[in-house]
Design a protein around this motif. Sequence first.
Motif, mmCIF file in Angstrom:
data_model
loop_
_atom_site.group_PDB
_atom_site.id
_atom_site.type_symbol
_atom_site.label_atom_id
_atom_site.label_comp_id
_atom_site.label_asym_id
_atom_site.label_seq_id
_atom_site.Cartn_x
_atom_site.Cartn_y
_atom_site.Cartn_z
ATOM 1 N N ASP A 156 2.518 15.640 19.768
ATOM 2 C CA ASP A 156 1.162 15.335 19.298
ATOM 3 C C ASP A 156 0.571 16.525 18.546
ATOM 4 O O ASP A 156 -0.299 16.355 17.699
ATOM 5 N N HIS A 157 1.023 17.721 18.867
ATOM 6 C CA HIS A 157 0.508 18.935 18.218
ATOM 7 C C HIS A 157 0.845 18.980 16.726
ATOM 8 O O HIS A 157 0.216 19.704 15.975
ATOM 9 N N PHE A 158 1.851 18.241 16.321
ATOM 10 C CA PHE A 158 2.318 18.308 14.936
ATOM 11 C C PHE A 158 1.792 17.169 14.069
ATOM 12 O O PHE A 158 2.206 17.026 12.930
ATOM 13 N N GLU A 159 0.897 16.343 14.604
ATOM 14 C CA GLU A 159 0.396 15.196 13.840
ATOM 15 C C GLU A 159 -0.636 15.596 12.788
ATOM 16 O O GLU A 159 -1.049 14.770 11.990
ATOM 17 N N THR A 160 -1.067 16.843 12.804
ATOM 18 C CA THR A 160 -2.046 17.333 11.831
ATOM 19 C C THR A 160 -1.517 18.631 11.226
ATOM 20 O O THR A 160 -1.041 19.499 11.954
ATOM 21 N N VAL A 161 -1.628 18.733 9.898
ATOM 22 C CA VAL A 161 -1.179 19.949 9.212
ATOM 23 C C VAL A 161 -2.180 20.345 8.134
ATOM 24 O O VAL A 161 -2.903 19.505 7.599
ATOM 25 N N LEU A 162 -2.188 21.623 7.852
ATOM 26 C CA LEU A 162 -2.942 22.160 6.720
ATOM 27 C C LEU A 162 -1.924 22.522 5.652
ATOM 28 O O LEU A 162 -0.925 23.193 5.945
ATOM 29 N N THR A 163 -2.172 22.040 4.435
ATOM 30 C CA THR A 163 -1.255 22.355 3.340
ATOM 31 C C THR A 163 -2.001 23.076 2.232
ATOM 32 O O THR A 163 -3.227 23.020 2.141
ATOM 33 N N ASN A 164 -1.239 23.731 1.368
ATOM 34 C CA ASN A 164 -1.823 24.342 0.178
ATOM 35 C C ASN A 164 -1.823 23.309 -0.951
ATOM 36 O O ASN A 164 -1.525 22.142 -0.728
ATOM 37 N N LYS A 165 -2.143 23.764 -2.145
ATOM 38 C CA LYS A 165 -2.241 22.858 -3.292
ATOM 39 C C LYS A 165 -0.926 22.122 -3.573
ATOM 40 O O LYS A 165 -0.911 20.985 -4.024
ATOM 41 N N LYS A 166 0.204 22.794 -3.282
ATOM 42 C CA LYS A 166 1.524 22.192 -3.530
ATOM 43 C C LYS A 166 2.007 21.338 -2.355
ATOM 44 O O LYS A 166 3.161 20.952 -2.312
ATOM 45 N N ASN A 167 1.136 21.114 -1.372
ATOM 46 C CA ASN A 167 1.459 20.368 -0.146
ATOM 47 C C ASN A 167 2.479 21.076 0.734
ATOM 48 O O ASN A 167 3.177 20.435 1.527
ATOM 49 N N GLU A 168 2.568 22.397 0.615
ATOM 50 C CA GLU A 168 3.418 23.175 1.510
ATOM 51 C C GLU A 168 2.634 23.436 2.795
ATOM 52 O O GLU A 168 1.466 23.817 2.750
ATOM 53 N N ILE A 169 3.276 23.228 3.916
ATOM 54 C CA ILE A 169 2.602 23.321 5.217
ATOM 55 C C ILE A 169 2.346 24.777 5.571
ATOM 56 O O ILE A 169 3.257 25.598 5.610
ATOM 57 N N ILE A 170 1.065 25.068 5.840
ATOM 58 C CA ILE A 170 0.642 26.430 6.184
ATOM 59 C C ILE A 170 0.394 26.554 7.686
ATOM 60 O O ILE A 170 0.777 27.538 8.306
ATOM 61 N N LEU A 171 -0.279 25.548 8.251
ATOM 62 C CA LEU A 171 -0.602 25.550 9.676
ATOM 63 C C LEU A 171 -0.340 24.169 10.262
ATOM 64 O O LEU A 171 -0.435 23.166 9.558
ATOM 65 N N MET A 172 -0.072 24.147 11.563
ATOM 66 C CA MET A 172 0.145 22.888 12.272
ATOM 67 C C MET A 172 -0.769 22.876 13.494
ATOM 68 O O MET A 172 -0.937 23.897 14.142
ATOM 69 N N GLY A 173 -1.352 21.734 13.777
ATOM 70 C CA GLY A 173 -2.207 21.598 14.953
ATOM 71 C C GLY A 173 -3.470 20.848 14.600
ATOM 72 O O GLY A 173 -3.906 20.850 13.447
ATOM 73 N N ASN A 174 -4.063 20.225 15.589
ATOM 74 C CA ASN A 174 -5.226 19.385 15.366
ATOM 75 C C ASN A 174 -6.513 20.158 15.635
ATOM 76 O O ASN A 174 -6.827 20.467 16.785
ATOM 77 N N PRO A 175 -7.299 20.459 14.592
ATOM 78 C CA PRO A 175 -8.529 21.226 14.780
ATOM 79 C C PRO A 175 -9.640 20.452 15.489
ATOM 80 O O PRO A 175 -10.625 21.049 15.902
ATOM 81 N N THR A 176 -9.486 19.135 15.667
ATOM 82 C CA THR A 176 -10.498 18.384 16.415
ATOM 83 C C THR A 176 -10.282 18.529 17.917
ATOM 84 O O THR A 176 -11.171 18.230 18.699
#
Length: 192
Positions: A156-176
Amino acid sequence: MTYKLLTVKKYLILFIFIIAMLSCSKKKEDKTESLKFTIDRTLGKKLILPDSLMIYAPFSNYLADSLTILNSKYKVFSKINASCGDCVQNIKEWKKLSLEFRKYNIPIILICQSTDDFGLLKYTYNASSDFSLNTHFFLDSNNEFLKLNTFMNKSDHFETVLTNKKNEIILMGNPTKSNEIKNLYINEFKKE
């Protein structure tokens, strides 16, 4: 003789308990190693978006278009199970977060999967103005998003990601669900 039998039983139970505890800690270590391995393999990789996603915009305050999303320095993507009542209700948390992330011009893209043709999601959002949200819903009828991004199924920790402009994953985790993760996201936004 009965006393010896009772003592043997006590030691046997204690031995089984110790073995069970060791087995649990081994499983926990294995799971932690597996999660770390997934994170190491995923960060820096490109999040893949299927062409089959359809926009669902039930709100009059739906602001962003695909060009805005495409040109954003950062994007938050989250997978939502739209057939799960609790998951749909938790979208209220994304509403709160979207207000906070708006000052950084970060789009939140909720990719919804469903086993009920999105009936629950559509009913909930058409029936209540409490859910109005200025974020992006994309419907994934064929579950292609998860097929292309299999790491999201690992936890469940990996269901949310932060990406950069190129959609490369920078961070993983749900900020809510975690203030620590939310702060990591905000610190990343502030770097720009």
